[in-house]
Design a protein around this motif. Structure first.
Motif, PDB file in Angstrom:
ATOM      1  N   LEU B  18      24.596 -55.613 -23.519  1.00  0.00           N
ATOM      2  CA  LEU B  18      24.680 -54.408 -22.689  1.00  0.00           C
ATOM      3  C   LEU B  18      23.367 -53.634 -22.817  1.00  0.00           C
ATOM      4  O   LEU B  18      22.736 -53.660 -23.878  1.00  0.00           O
ATOM      5  N   ALA B  32      22.565 -45.321 -27.628  1.00  0.00           N
ATOM      6  CA  ALA B  32      23.657 -45.160 -26.671  1.00  0.00           C
ATOM      7  C   ALA B  32      23.577 -46.292 -25.656  1.00  0.00           C
ATOM      8  O   ALA B  32      22.494 -46.817 -25.367  1.00  0.00           O
ATOM      9  N   ALA B  35      25.253 -48.765 -19.870  1.00  0.00           N
ATOM     10  CA  ALA B  35      25.978 -49.545 -18.850  1.00  0.00           C
ATOM     11  C   ALA B  35      26.449 -48.687 -17.676  1.00  0.00           C
ATOM     12  O   ALA B  35      26.517 -49.160 -16.542  1.00  0.00           O
ATOM     13  N   TYR B  36      26.765 -47.427 -17.935  1.00  0.00           N
ATOM     14  CA  TYR B  36      27.298 -46.558 -16.870  1.00  0.00           C
ATOM     15  C   TYR B  36      26.233 -45.704 -16.192  1.00  0.00           C
ATOM     16  O   TYR B  36      26.544 -44.946 -15.278  1.00  0.00           O
ATOM     17  N   THR B  37      25.013 -45.788 -16.704  1.00  0.00           N
ATOM     18  CA  THR B  37      23.916 -45.022 -16.079  1.00  0.00           C
ATOM     19  C   THR B  37      22.715 -45.941 -15.920  1.00  0.00           C
ATOM     20  O   THR B  37      21.644 -45.676 -16.481  1.00  0.00           O
ATOM     21  N   GLU B  39      20.684 -46.280 -13.738  1.00  0.00           N
ATOM     22  CA  GLU B  39      19.526 -45.667 -13.088  1.00  0.00           C
ATOM     23  C   GLU B  39      18.655 -44.889 -14.074  1.00  0.00           C
ATOM     24  O   GLU B  39      17.552 -44.459 -13.742  1.00  0.00           O
ATOM     25  N   TYR B  45      17.274 -37.043 -19.367  1.00  0.00           N
ATOM     26  CA  TYR B  45      18.265 -36.482 -20.278  1.00  0.00           C
ATOM     27  C   TYR B  45      19.648 -36.960 -19.867  1.00  0.00           C
ATOM     28  O   TYR B  45      19.986 -36.944 -18.686  1.00  0.00           O
ATOM     29  N   ILE B  47      24.020 -37.259 -20.889  1.00  0.00           N
ATOM     30  CA  ILE B  47      25.168 -36.798 -21.659  1.00  0.00           C
ATOM     31  C   ILE B  47      25.788 -38.023 -22.299  1.00  0.00           C
ATOM     32  O   ILE B  47      26.076 -38.999 -21.614  1.00  0.00           O
ATOM     33  N   VAL B  48      25.963 -37.979 -23.612  1.00  0.00           N
ATOM     34  CA  VAL B  48      26.491 -39.134 -24.335  1.00  0.00           C
ATOM     35  C   VAL B  48      27.791 -38.758 -25.038  1.00  0.00           C
ATOM     36  O   VAL B  48      27.865 -37.732 -25.700  1.00  0.00           O
ATOM     37  N   GLY B  51      28.901 -42.859 -27.899  1.00  0.00           N
ATOM     38  CA  GLY B  51      27.941 -43.944 -27.797  1.00  0.00           C
ATOM     39  C   GLY B  51      27.665 -44.450 -26.398  1.00  0.00           C
ATOM     40  O   GLY B  51      26.984 -45.459 -26.228  1.00  0.00           O
ATOM     41  N   PHE B  52      28.154 -43.779 -25.389  1.00  0.00           N
ATOM     42  CA  PHE B  52      27.899 -44.187 -24.000  1.00  0.00           C
ATOM     43  C   PHE B  52      27.301 -43.030 -23.209  1.00  0.00           C
ATOM     44  O   PHE B  52      27.838 -41.915 -23.243  1.00  0.00           O
ATOM     45  N   ALA B  53      26.213 -43.302 -22.515  1.00  0.00           N
ATOM     46  CA  ALA B  53      25.651 -42.294 -21.617  1.00  0.00           C
ATOM     47  C   ALA B  53      26.553 -42.221 -20.389  1.00  0.00           C
ATOM     48  O   ALA B  53      26.835 -43.234 -19.755  1.00  0.00           O
ATOM     49  N   LEU B  54      27.042 -41.026 -20.092  1.00  0.00           N
ATOM     50  CA  LEU B  54      28.029 -40.879 -19.014  1.00  0.00           C
ATOM     51  C   LEU B  54      27.435 -40.303 -17.739  1.00  0.00           C
ATOM     52  O   LEU B  54      28.001 -40.443 -16.666  1.00  0.00           O
ATOM     53  N   GLN B  55      26.305 -39.607 -17.880  1.00  0.00           N
ATOM     54  CA  GLN B  55      25.703 -38.995 -16.693  1.00  0.00           C
ATOM     55  C   GLN B  55      24.248 -38.650 -17.010  1.00  0.00           C
ATOM     56  O   GLN B  55      23.939 -38.225 -18.119  1.00  0.00           O
ATOM     57  N   LEU B  57      21.382 -36.078 -16.442  1.00  0.00           N
ATOM     58  CA  LEU B  57      21.339 -34.678 -15.997  1.00  0.00           C
ATOM     59  C   LEU B  57      20.434 -34.545 -14.784  1.00  0.00           C
ATOM     60  O   LEU B  57      19.360 -35.142 -14.709  1.00  0.00           O
TER      61      LEU B  57
END
Ligand code: SF4
Lengths: 364, 86
Positions: B18, B32, B35-37, B39, B45, B47-48, B51-55, B57
């Protein structure tokens, strides 16, 4: 630091407090859903800086606090078994079960390890093929994407010694339960910013419409929280309801579609018991049947454990915004962060722990 | 488990199963999963959680809200001044 210092700027916070004071004409009760926000409110003393007319009540958004007792007890039984490496987020280690907690299992020789990410548990499973690695998958919509990815990845790699105790909870059904309670006093919500960063904001629209309340996705810095409160108060004062995003830098209407898709692939919605509150319909996530091989509760056959909660603790009422921690007779005496009786005293996101830490003893 | 502060991406690694990143949280470093970000770029910056970056900023949105708040702050000051002088 970028995105941090600016949103802690005392001048902006002061201006927002002034504007809130100018806007408010009547008493309002607002709930911040997220325990992270409860912690920030106490830490920065925002509850004491706001006009008296505004009462903040603290919501159930603390994963440690609402994970049901039977999940903890089942985790403890599994963690105590030889050959198991039991992994959990650090906050869960001290949560009291019926008789024990994970820390004590560890001190008696159980292999309990704190992980920061479910991927660390997966790594342990790869490195220890002769051991069973079990991960305690709890949390809200913020931790579900990571925990779902761990299962999906384990399946892709054909790992058979990895499993999860899945006890995820969802925010909107809890808000629905709070708003539908006959003794509800919450008139507006600061929605949990990072839950919305994942899930987006659309599922709050029907909730806001049905109960005619403002729901405002809000961030975690003092300026963010005050901005969320100002937005909520403006809507309350003018009789508006609906969803208005006050955390645009992190929350998009659609959330994070990639994360939502994997959560949906691995988990499915189920009824879920919340510690202290009881069962809320369709408020949890469990593993889909396709992923049953990764279900630790099945693997270790602990589904029959169903303990009862001791009666002293009023955490359930606190989590529903009906009471505040100092109203509990045990608060700060029998129950302290070192010797927690209830889960709300364990994690810094729990209202009892936040009140205790920032010495809100006399404030009711 | 709900670390609410944003972290800055220092390094991106794509050699594992991953995509992963090294993230700096005001001095503290950790890994982190991206897989979900997908881009996300070095210097962004994120948001984690767990252990996963969710968005990632959104800088434009951040600037816009700061500008709006600064206007509010200036308004409050302008309001306060005559009072202080009287
Ligand atoms: S102070 Fe302790 S016993 Fe009282 S409600 Fe909070 S966690 Fe429960």
């Amino acid at each position: 630091m970028k995105y941090l210092a600016e949103f802690r700027d005392p001048e902006l916070a002061r201006a927002l407090l002034d504007e809130i004071a100018r806007t408010v004409t009547r008493p309002w009760t607002i709930m911040e859903i997220c325990g992270g926000q409860t912690h920030a409110i106490m830490r920065h003393g925002l509850d004491q800086l706001l006009p008296d007319a505004i009462t903040l009540v603290h919501g159930p958004g603390c994963p440690v606090c609402v994970t049901p007792l039977e999940t903890i007890d089942r985790a403890l039984v599994i963690a105590a078994q030889p050959g198991v490496i039991f992994t959990s987020f650090g906050d869960m280690l001290r949560v009291p079960g019926s008789r024990d907690d994970l820390f004590r299992i560890k001190s008696r020789g159980g292999d309990v390890r704190m992980v920061y990410s479910p991927l660390e548990a997966l790594k342990l499973a790869r490195e220890n093929p002769d051991r069973e690695v079990v991960f305690l998958a709890v949390g809200f919509e913020t931790t579900a994407p990571g925990n779902a990815m761990a299962v999906r990845q384990a399946a892709a790699e054909g790992l058979t010694n990895f499993s999860e105790i899945t006890s995820h909870v969802l925010v909107p059904p809890a808000m629905e339960a709070i708003l539908s309670a006959p003794n509800n006093r919450v008139q507006g919500f600061l929605a949990a910013g990072h839950v919305c960063a994942v899930m987006g904001t659309t599922e709050y629209e029907p909730l806001a419409a049905r109960h005619r309340v403002p729901i405002v996705p809000t961030g975690f810095e003092p300026v963010d929280i005050l901005r969320g409160i100002l937005q909520t108060v403006r809507m309350l004062e003018s009789g508006e309801h609906g969803v208005v995003n006050a955390y645009g830098r992190a929350v998009r209407t659609e959330g994070n579609p990639a994360a939502r898709a994997v959560v949906d692939e691995v988990y499915t919605v189920c009824d879920r018991k919340w510690r202290g509150i009881g069962t809320i319909p369709r408020s949890g996530l469990r593993l889909r049947d396709e992923f049953a091989a990764f279900d630790a509760e099945r693997k270790f056959a602990v589904g029959g454990i169903n303990p009862e909660e001791p009666a002293v603790c009023i955490a359930g009422e606190i989590l529903q915004g009906l009471k505040k921690p100092p109203e509990c007779p045990a608060f700060g005496t029998e129950c302290t962060p070192l010797h927690p009786l209830g889960a709300t005293m364990v994690s810094s996101e729990g209202a009892c722990a936040a009140y205790h830490k920032y010495a809100r003893k006399g404030l009711l | 488990m709900c670390l609410a502060i944003p972290g800055k991406i220092l390094e991106i690694r794509t050699d594992g199963p991953l995509p992963m990143a090294v993230i700096d949280y005001a001095g503290a470093r950790n890994e982190a999963c991206l897989a979900y970000t997908p881009e996300a770029q070095i210097g962004d910056y994120v948001i984690v959680h767990a252990g996963f970056a969710l968005q990632v900023l959104n800088e434009q949105e951040a600037q816009a809200s700061l500008a709006e708040l600064t206007r509010l702050s200036a308004l409050m000051e302008a309001d306060a001044e005559p009072e202080a002088g009287s």
